[in-house]
Design a protein around this motif. Structure first.
Motif, PDB file in Angstrom:
ATOM      1  N   ASN A 255       3.939  -0.687  13.882  1.00 31.98           N
ATOM      2  CA  ASN A 255       3.164   0.422  13.323  1.00 31.98           C
ATOM      3  C   ASN A 255       1.985  -0.133  12.525  1.00 31.98           C
ATOM      4  OD1 ASN A 255       2.185   2.634  11.869  1.00 31.98           O
ATOM      5  ND2 ASN A 255       4.240   3.521  11.597  1.00 31.98           N
ATOM      6  N   ASP A 256       0.772   0.171  12.952  1.00 32.14           N
ATOM      7  CA  ASP A 256      -0.421  -0.348  12.276  1.00 32.14           C
ATOM      8  C   ASP A 256      -0.486   0.067  10.814  1.00 32.14           C
ATOM      9  OD1 ASP A 256      -1.283  -1.620  14.532  1.00 32.14           O
ATOM     10  OD2 ASP A 256      -2.637  -0.004  15.161  1.00 32.14           O
ATOM     11  N   LYS A 257       0.039   1.251  10.508  1.00 31.59           N
ATOM     12  CA  LYS A 257       0.006   1.733   9.121  1.00 31.59           C
ATOM     13  C   LYS A 257       0.927   0.931   8.216  1.00 31.59           C
ATOM     14  CE  LYS A 257      -1.225   6.518  10.237  1.00 31.59           C
ATOM     15  NZ  LYS A 257      -0.811   7.954  10.130  1.00 31.59           N
ATOM     16  N   LEU A 258       1.886   0.236   8.820  1.00 34.77           N
ATOM     17  CA  LEU A 258       2.840  -0.550   8.034  1.00 34.77           C
ATOM     18  C   LEU A 258       2.558  -2.051   8.115  1.00 34.77           C
ATOM     19  CD1 LEU A 258       6.148   1.294   9.036  1.00 34.77           C
ATOM     20  CD2 LEU A 258       4.630   1.758   7.096  1.00 34.77           C
ATOM     21  N   ASN A 259       1.482  -2.412   8.808  1.00 35.69           N
ATOM     22  CA  ASN A 259       1.162  -3.828   8.985  1.00 35.69           C
ATOM     23  C   ASN A 259       0.941  -4.515   7.637  1.00 35.69           C
ATOM     24  OD1 ASN A 259       0.536  -6.200  10.415  1.00 35.69           O
ATOM     25  ND2 ASN A 259      -1.651  -5.774  10.215  1.00 35.69           N
TER      26      ASN A 259
ATOM     27  N   GLY B 118       0.807  -1.216   0.000  1.00 33.33           N
ATOM     28  CA  GLY B 118       0.000   0.000   0.000  1.00 33.33           C
ATOM     29  C   GLY B 118       0.836   1.261   0.000  1.00 33.33           C
ATOM     30  N   HIS B 119       0.155   2.384  -0.046  1.00 35.37           N
ATOM     31  CA  HIS B 119       0.807   3.686  -0.155  1.00 35.37           C
ATOM     32  C   HIS B 119       1.826   3.882   0.968  1.00 35.37           C
ATOM     33  CE1 HIS B 119       1.083   7.739  -1.748  1.00 35.37           C
ATOM     34  NE2 HIS B 119       1.062   8.198  -0.507  1.00 35.37           N
ATOM     35  N   ASN B 120       3.045   4.184   0.605  1.00 38.80           N
ATOM     36  CA  ASN B 120       4.178   4.442   1.509  1.00 38.80           C
ATOM     37  C   ASN B 120       4.774   3.184   2.134  1.00 38.80           C
ATOM     38  OD1 ASN B 120       4.198   7.213   1.125  1.00 38.80           O
ATOM     39  ND2 ASN B 120       2.755   7.582   2.782  1.00 38.80           N
ATOM     40  N   ALA B 121       3.953   2.205   2.511  1.00 37.28           N
ATOM     41  CA  ALA B 121       4.476   1.037   3.208  1.00 37.28           C
ATOM     42  C   ALA B 121       5.470   0.262   2.341  1.00 37.28           C
ATOM     43  CB  ALA B 121       3.337   0.120   3.645  1.00 37.28           C
TER      44      ALA B 121
ATOM     45  N   MET C 271       3.280  -4.946   5.351  1.00 34.42           N
ATOM     46  CA  MET C 271       4.216  -4.519   4.309  1.00 34.42           C
ATOM     47  C   MET C 271       5.274  -5.603   4.071  1.00 34.42           C
ATOM     48  SD  MET C 271       6.800  -1.695   5.961  1.00 34.42           S
ATOM     49  CE  MET C 271       7.861  -2.066   7.361  1.00 34.42           C
TER      50      MET C 271
ATOM     51  N   SER D 267       6.917  -3.684  10.860  1.00 32.51           N
ATOM     52  CA  SER D 267       5.514  -3.796  10.439  1.00 32.51           C
ATOM     53  C   SER D 267       4.599  -4.103  11.616  1.00 32.51           C
ATOM     54  CB  SER D 267       5.374  -4.883   9.367  1.00 32.51           C
ATOM     55  OG  SER D 267       5.476  -6.182   9.923  1.00 32.51           O
TER      56      SER D 267
END
Length: 249
Positions: free
Chosen positions: A99-103, A49-52, A105, A96
């Motif tokens: 950070n939930d946003k990087l889960n 996903g975006h950024n990850a 990746m 990963s």
């Protein structure tokens, strides 16, 4: 990113990474490091996903290089390269989970370690390593992908694979699990003219004959530019990264 450096008498490593014609960001990352004892080149194609994906690929490449740079000496090139990728997997996986946003990746990774008379290549995913000699271009790595499995099973031909709708689904990645399975290949250095590492943004658009012609007729830095330009002219549907070293640079 377009960087060329002189690497302690080992020749110029040319490399270039481009986001292509369609993608908003570039989730590929590549780099190299060398000294009098060895040379290491690494390329990665991130996902998640975006950024990850962008974070995963950069983290993987930097972790792999930093692991080897931190060693006092390299006794066993195969185990050193394998352990560097295991370490990179641990770093990406751990991040990963923090950070939930990087889960979720992850990234492909293909690395090449030159030491002494041999070249050791390792890969996870569908980024590739090719070698060039007087006979042509040979793909050393084997994609860890759904389409490659279908080819191996005899379900589809290589020609059908080129336009398969699931072409980009990989079956193995770095950073998505606690452990990682790594393929290792070894080649004699004197049998190789040049080595190419690249992401699938190049191989999805440019065939081996096109690679061979460009690589042999141009210096490494110009060949990188021409290969990326050709991939973009033929669609550039993905990020495109290519690294070339060896030969008359």
């Amino acid at each position: 990113m377009n960087i060329y450096r002189q690497n302690n008498g080992k020749g110029t490593v040319g490399y270039l990474s481009d986001k292509g014609n369609v993608r908003e960001i570039n989730e590929d990352y590549l780099d190299f490091y060398g000294n009098e004892a060895f040379q290491l080149c690494v390329v990665a194609d991130g996902m998640g996903g975006h950024n990850a994906g962008e974070i995963a690929s950069k983290m993987a490449v930097e972790s792999c290089i930093n692991y080897i740079k931190g060693l006092y000496e390299i006794d066993d090139a195969v185990e050193t390269l394998r352990n560097s990728i295991i370490y990179a997997n641990e770093v990406v996986y751990s991040e990963s989970k923090k950070n939930d946003k990087l889960n979720g990746m992850g990234t492909t990774i293909t690395a090449c370690l030159l030491k002494g008379d041999h070249i050791v290549i390792a890969n996870v995913g569908d980024s590739s390593c090719f070698i060039v000699d007087e006979r042509g271009v040979e793909k050393i790595t084997k994609d860890h992908s759904l389409v490659q499995q279908l080819i191996d099973d005899g379900s589809i031909t290589e020609e059908e694979a080129n336009n398969h709708p699931n072409k980009n689904i990989i079956t193995r990645a770095l950073g998505t699990k606690k452990s990682v399975e790594i393929d290792i290949f070894i080649r004699k250095r004197d049998e190789i003219t040049k080595v190419i590492l690249c992401t699938d943004g190049l191989t999805n658009e440019v065939n081996k004959d096109e690679m061979y012609d460009i690589i042999l007729k141009n210096k490494n830095r110009e060949a990188c530019e021409l290969l990326v330009e050709l991939a973009k002219n033929k669609g550039g549907r993905d990020n495109i990264s290519v690294l070339i070293f060896g030969g008359e640079c």
